[in-house]
Design an enzyme around this catalytic site. Structure first.
Site, short mmCIF file in Angstrom:
data_model
loop_
_atom_site.label_atom_id
_atom_site.label_comp_id
_atom_site.label_asym_id
_atom_site.label_seq_id
_atom_site.Cartn_x
_atom_site.Cartn_y
_atom_site.Cartn_z
N LEU A 113 0.82 -0.85 -0.30
CA LEU A 113 0.11 0.13 0.29
C LEU A 113 0.82 1.00 0.08
O LEU A 113 0.35 2.71 0.19
CB LEU A 113 -1.15 0.12 1.15
N ASP A 114 2.32 1.50 -0.05
CA ASP A 114 3.19 2.46 -0.15
C ASP A 114 4.72 2.44 -0.45
O ASP A 114 5.10 2.44 -0.17
CB ASP A 114 3.40 2.95 1.25
N ILE A 115 4.24 1.23 -2.39
CA ILE A 115 4.84 1.19 -2.87
C ILE A 115 5.80 2.81 -4.17
O ILE A 115 4.62 3.12 -4.55
CB ILE A 115 5.12 0.40 -3.54
N THR A 123 0.42 7.18 0.03
CA THR A 123 1.21 8.13 -0.55
C THR A 123 0.56 9.50 -2.05
O THR A 123 -0.04 8.81 -2.97
CB THR A 123 2.68 8.51 -1.12
#
Length: 207
Positions: free
Chosen positions: A26-28, A67
């Site tokens: 969920l935050d690559i 992000t």
């Protein structure tokens, strides 16, 4: 750069399929990928990660995670589709596009002097043109074209159109001449650039 991208793809695929449970990162994004002395990528920062059963096709989230600039549309707009591992695929597409363009691409409504690289390169490749790279070999250009095609495939608007990470890896390892340009991922966005004297192409460098 290609080997780093392929390593990241394998890492995400391992999170999705390497355990009895699926791990949705969920935050690559670039800041969450470190390189060791051998330039082997390591995915880190699992603060937003979600664990769920491999038998589940979707995951329930109480709040948006990630992000800005790397968040898949379905995390923002509920009518776009269900949340699944495909959100990491979308984020990987953004990361891959930044690696190729060597610039941040968080604003799809950028002005001409701050051109949105993904839409610019899609238009360019759709016209059969290549990126201009100093001292680049034909092999370099072929690899870059492959990475762009994969990135654009990952950035499709609907989650059902995103490939799985296993397909991403397979595509990255396939000969470039076998690949076709995916549909435009910018449906509904007025992103076509008008080429005039104020328009400047993004600067590119060799690999």
């Amino acid at each position: 750069m290609y080997n780093i991208a392929l390593g990241i793809a394998h890492g995400i695929e391992y999170l999705h399929r390497g355990y009895a449970m699926q791990i949705l990162h969920l935050d690559i994004k670039p800041h969450n990928v470190l390189l060791d002395v051998d330039l082997t990528p390591k995915i880190l920062d699992f603060g937003f990660a979600k664990l769920y059963l491999t038998t589940d096709n979707t995951v329930s989230l109480t709040a948006m995670r990630g992000t800005i600039g790397y968040i898949a549309p379905e995390l923002v707009y509920k009518n776009m589709g269900s949340v699944s591992y495909k959100v990491d695929v979308y984020s990987f597409g953004m990361l891959l596009m930044e690696m190729v363009g060597r610039r941040k691409n968080v604003n799809p409504f950028a002005k001409k002097l701050q051109v949105y690289f993904p839409s610019w390169i899609y238009e360019k490749l759709s016209r059969g043109e290549d990126m201009e790279m100093e001292d680049a070999t034909e092999e370099d250009k072929s690899i870059i074209r492959k990475m762009i095609i994969v990135a654009l495939s990952c950035k499709q608007l609907k989650p059902g159109d995103h490939p799985s990470m296993s397909i991403v890896i397979e595509t990255l390892e396939s000969p470039t001449e076998l690949l076709q340009m995916p549909p435009s991922p910018f449906l509904g966005l007025s992103l076509r650039m008008e080429e005039d004297e104020t328009f400047k192409e993004p600067s590119t460098t060799s690999l």
